[in-house]
Design a protein around this motif. Structure first.
Motif, PDB file in Angstrom:
ATOM      1  N   ALA A 151       0.850  -1.193   0.000  1.00  0.00           N
ATOM      2  CA  ALA A 151       0.000   0.000   0.000  1.00  0.00           C
ATOM      3  C   ALA A 151       0.888   1.246   0.000  1.00  0.00           C
ATOM      4  O   ALA A 151       1.810   1.353   0.803  1.00  0.00           O
ATOM      5  N   PRO A 152       0.648   2.202  -0.901  1.00  0.00           N
ATOM      6  CA  PRO A 152       1.469   3.415  -0.925  1.00  0.00           C
ATOM      7  C   PRO A 152       1.286   4.239   0.350  1.00  0.00           C
ATOM      8  O   PRO A 152       0.156   4.471   0.783  1.00  0.00           O
ATOM      9  N   PHE A 153       2.381   4.662   0.936  1.00  0.00           N
ATOM     10  CA  PHE A 153       2.360   5.461   2.165  1.00  0.00           C
ATOM     11  C   PHE A 153       3.097   6.770   1.931  1.00  0.00           C
ATOM     12  O   PHE A 153       4.130   6.800   1.256  1.00  0.00           O
ATOM     13  N   ARG A 154       2.566   7.840   2.512  1.00  0.00           N
ATOM     14  CA  ARG A 154       3.279   9.107   2.609  1.00  0.00           C
ATOM     15  C   ARG A 154       3.175   9.604   4.046  1.00  0.00           C
ATOM     16  O   ARG A 154       2.156   9.385   4.709  1.00  0.00           O
ATOM     17  N   LEU A 155       4.226  10.276   4.492  1.00  0.00           N
ATOM     18  CA  LEU A 155       4.261  10.787   5.861  1.00  0.00           C
ATOM     19  C   LEU A 155       4.674  12.250   5.861  1.00  0.00           C
ATOM     20  O   LEU A 155       5.652  12.630   5.225  1.00  0.00           O
ATOM     21  N   VAL A 156       3.902  13.059   6.573  1.00  0.00           N
ATOM     22  CA  VAL A 156       4.286  14.434   6.889  1.00  0.00           C
ATOM     23  C   VAL A 156       4.500  14.486   8.399  1.00  0.00           C
ATOM     24  O   VAL A 156       3.594  14.142   9.166  1.00  0.00           O
ATOM     25  N   VAL A 157       5.689  14.893   8.829  1.00  0.00           N
ATOM     26  CA  VAL A 157       5.971  14.947  10.260  1.00  0.00           C
ATOM     27  C   VAL A 157       6.500  16.327  10.610  1.00  0.00           C
ATOM     28  O   VAL A 157       7.442  16.827  10.005  1.00  0.00           O
ATOM     29  N   SER A 158       5.856  16.956  11.588  1.00  0.00           N
ATOM     30  CA  SER A 158       6.170  18.322  11.992  1.00  0.00           C
ATOM     31  C   SER A 158       6.692  18.335  13.426  1.00  0.00           C
ATOM     32  O   SER A 158       6.032  17.827  14.337  1.00  0.00           O
ATOM     33  N   VAL A 159       7.882  18.900  13.612  1.00  0.00           N
ATOM     34  CA  VAL A 159       8.459  19.053  14.950  1.00  0.00           C
ATOM     35  C   VAL A 159       9.149  20.404  15.041  1.00  0.00           C
ATOM     36  O   VAL A 159       9.382  21.072  14.027  1.00  0.00           O
ATOM     37  N   ARG A 160       9.488  20.798  16.255  1.00  0.00           N
ATOM     38  CA  ARG A 160      10.051  22.132  16.451  1.00  0.00           C
ATOM     39  C   ARG A 160      11.457  22.245  15.867  1.00  0.00           C
ATOM     40  O   ARG A 160      11.741  23.140  15.069  1.00  0.00           O
ATOM     41  N   THR A 161      12.349  21.357  16.274  1.00  0.00           N
ATOM     42  CA  THR A 161      13.748  21.407  15.849  1.00  0.00           C
ATOM     43  C   THR A 161      14.250  19.986  15.627  1.00  0.00           C
ATOM     44  O   THR A 161      13.604  19.016  16.059  1.00  0.00           O
ATOM     45  N   PRO A 162      15.407  19.805  14.999  1.00  0.00           N
ATOM     46  CA  PRO A 162      15.952  18.454  14.838  1.00  0.00           C
ATOM     47  C   PRO A 162      16.167  17.729  16.165  1.00  0.00           C
ATOM     48  O   PRO A 162      16.083  16.494  16.218  1.00  0.00           O
ATOM     49  N   GLN A 163      16.437  18.443  17.228  1.00  0.00           N
ATOM     50  CA  GLN A 163      16.637  17.805  18.534  1.00  0.00           C
ATOM     51  C   GLN A 163      15.343  17.201  19.080  1.00  0.00           C
ATOM     52  O   GLN A 163      15.374  16.373  19.989  1.00  0.00           O
ATOM     53  N   ASP A 164      14.204  17.612  18.529  1.00  0.00           N
ATOM     54  CA  ASP A 164      12.910  17.099  18.987  1.00  0.00           C
ATOM     55  C   ASP A 164      12.403  15.944  18.119  1.00  0.00           C
ATOM     56  O   ASP A 164      11.300  15.449  18.353  1.00  0.00           O
ATOM     57  N   VAL A 170       8.783  18.888   8.381  1.00  0.00           N
ATOM     58  CA  VAL A 170       8.418  20.281   8.631  1.00  0.00           C
ATOM     59  C   VAL A 170       9.041  20.686   9.957  1.00  0.00           C
ATOM     60  O   VAL A 170       8.769  20.077  10.995  1.00  0.00           O
ATOM     61  N   TRP A 171       9.905  21.704   9.919  1.00  0.00           N
ATOM     62  CA  TRP A 171      10.516  22.248  11.136  1.00  0.00           C
ATOM     63  C   TRP A 171       9.819  23.562  11.447  1.00  0.00           C
ATOM     64  O   TRP A 171       9.795  24.465  10.615  1.00  0.00           O
ATOM     65  N   THR A 172       9.244  23.673  12.632  1.00  0.00           N
ATOM     66  CA  THR A 172       8.443  24.864  12.928  1.00  0.00           C
ATOM     67  C   THR A 172       9.253  25.989  13.569  1.00  0.00           C
ATOM     68  O   THR A 172       8.821  27.145  13.546  1.00  0.00           O
ATOM     69  N   ARG A 173      10.421  25.677  14.135  1.00  0.00           N
ATOM     70  CA  ARG A 173      11.219  26.716  14.789  1.00  0.00           C
ATOM     71  C   ARG A 173      12.627  26.833  14.210  1.00  0.00           C
ATOM     72  O   ARG A 173      13.119  27.935  13.997  1.00  0.00           O
ATOM     73  N   ARG A 174      13.260  25.691  13.951  1.00  0.00           N
ATOM     74  CA  ARG A 174      14.618  25.733  13.406  1.00  0.00           C
ATOM     75  C   ARG A 174      14.914  24.428  12.698  1.00  0.00           C
ATOM     76  O   ARG A 174      14.725  23.352  13.254  1.00  0.00           O
ATOM     77  N   GLY A 175      15.384  24.512  11.472  1.00  0.00           N
ATOM     78  CA  GLY A 175      15.752  23.334  10.719  1.00  0.00           C
ATOM     79  C   GLY A 175      17.194  22.942  10.956  1.00  0.00           C
ATOM     80  O   GLY A 175      17.954  23.673  11.619  1.00  0.00           O
ATOM     81  N   PRO A 176      17.625  21.785  10.441  1.00  0.00           N
ATOM     82  CA  PRO A 176      19.020  21.391  10.574  1.00  0.00           C
ATOM     83  C   PRO A 176      19.934  22.335   9.792  1.00  0.00           C
ATOM     84  O   PRO A 176      19.484  23.063   8.895  1.00  0.00           O
ATOM     85  N   GLU A 177      21.203  22.306  10.122  1.00  0.00           N
ATOM     86  CA  GLU A 177      22.155  23.180   9.443  1.00  0.00           C
ATOM     87  C   GLU A 177      22.132  22.907   7.939  1.00  0.00           C
ATOM     88  O   GLU A 177      22.186  21.756   7.501  1.00  0.00           O
ATOM     89  N   GLY A 178      22.010  23.950   7.166  1.00  0.00           N
ATOM     90  CA  GLY A 178      21.971  23.804   5.721  1.00  0.00           C
ATOM     91  C   GLY A 178      20.616  23.425   5.167  1.00  0.00           C
ATOM     92  O   GLY A 178      20.500  23.113   3.971  1.00  0.00           O
ATOM     93  N   TRP A 179      19.584  23.469   6.006  1.00  0.00           N
ATOM     94  CA  TRP A 179      18.239  23.086   5.561  1.00  0.00           C
ATOM     95  C   TRP A 179      17.795  23.999   4.420  1.00  0.00           C
ATOM     96  O   TRP A 179      17.738  25.224   4.568  1.00  0.00           O
ATOM     97  N   PRO A 180      17.446  23.418   3.249  1.00  0.00           N
ATOM     98  CA  PRO A 180      17.119  24.259   2.096  1.00  0.00           C
ATOM     99  C   PRO A 180      15.670  24.736   2.061  1.00  0.00           C
ATOM    100  O   PRO A 180      15.332  25.667   1.322  1.00  0.00           O
ATOM    101  N   GLY A 181      14.819  24.083   2.839  1.00  0.00           N
ATOM    102  CA  GLY A 181      13.398  24.422   2.794  1.00  0.00           C
ATOM    103  C   GLY A 181      13.036  25.521   3.768  1.00  0.00           C
ATOM    104  O   GLY A 181      13.870  26.072   4.481  1.00  0.00           O
TER     105      GLY A 181
END
Length: 248
Positions: free
Chosen positions: A146-159, A178-189
């Motif tokens: 079965a095809p699966f897609r996941l969207v996962v939203s967290v504050r920072t990579p540490q979370d 989806v990073w709501t406060r800070r993405g990882p270093e070099g995050w392009p999105g």
């Protein structure tokens, strides 16, 4: 039922996965939860619900019993709640060999059956990823196509819980971070909250009639569910589960 703690694994600085041995456990459906009850020496008792992170093995087609004898094992990932009564004890005080009282599995609404071939869209906020991870693990165990897609939203990579495992799943499941406060270093999105534009871009389109599972804090769940309906998704195919106040 009584579960005995077998292992503790730190997922993030505030989240812990607890592996428990539960004699007599007969399996669960992917997405179900258990109630954990704690009783103090003075008789005071309190209870909280926690989603199962382990695969749902109840009635799993084509999967033989575990030869290692691990059928009675379950996993819970517990996020510490500020001023909580149960989560601090489970994540900080419960030690290997200690026991806790359990009831379950509970719930038949927010579940995925691995015999269902329809596409599945998972959307999780914070620790709302836990029951969705059970579905992903069940899919892998059942060898579902079965095809699966996941969207996962967290504050920072540490979370981000299950970060390494999700990285491995990325070859077979489309995962959108989806990073709501800070993405990882070099995050392009971009960094920000889940919105209509993102859901339209990364989710299955409405005409594919995917089963949609949304889990997280109440404001997150309501915002996402409303946006999906606005985008044309069938409300009857959207299943939601709300967690406590922690999240993205």
């Amino acid at each position: 039922m009584v579960g005995t703690l077998l292992a503790r694994t730190a997922e993030t600085p505030t989240a812990m996965t607890l592996e428990l041995d539960v004699p007599g456990w007969r399996g669960a459906l992917a997405g179900q939860h258990v109630d954990v009850r704690l009783t103090a020496e003075d008789g005071y008792s309190t209870q909280r619900s926690y989603s199962l992170a382990s695969p749902g093995t109840m009635g799993l087609p084509g999967v033989p019993p575990d030869p290692a004898g691990h059928d009675s094992r379950i996993a819970l990932t517990v996020q510490v709640v500020d001023d909580g009564e149960v989560s601090p004890y489970l994540t900080e005080d419960l030690q290997v060999g200690d026991q806790v009282e359990l009831r379950g599995p509970v719930g038949h609404w927010f579940v995925w059956h691995p015999t269902d071939p329809h596409p599945v869209q998972l959307i999780g906020g914070g620790s709302g990823l836990v029951p969705l991870m059970s579905m992903l693990r069940t899919r892998r165990l059942a060898r579902s196509v079965a095809p699966f897609r996941l969207v996962v939203s967290v504050r920072t990579p540490q979370d981000a819980i299950y970060a390494d495992e999700l990285e491995q799943l990325g070859a077979d499941v489309q995962i959108s971070r989806v990073w709501t406060r800070r993405g990882p270093e070099g995050w392009p999105g971009r960094v920000g909250r889940v919105d209509h534009g993102l859901l339209e871009a990364v989710c299955f389109p409405p005409d594919q009639r995917a089963h949609v599972f949304v889990c997280g804090p109440t404001p997150f769940v309501e915002t996402v569910a409303d946006a999906l309906v606005d985008l044309g998704h069938d409300p009857e195919r959207i299943r939601t589960e709300r967690f406590g106040p922690t999240g993205p």
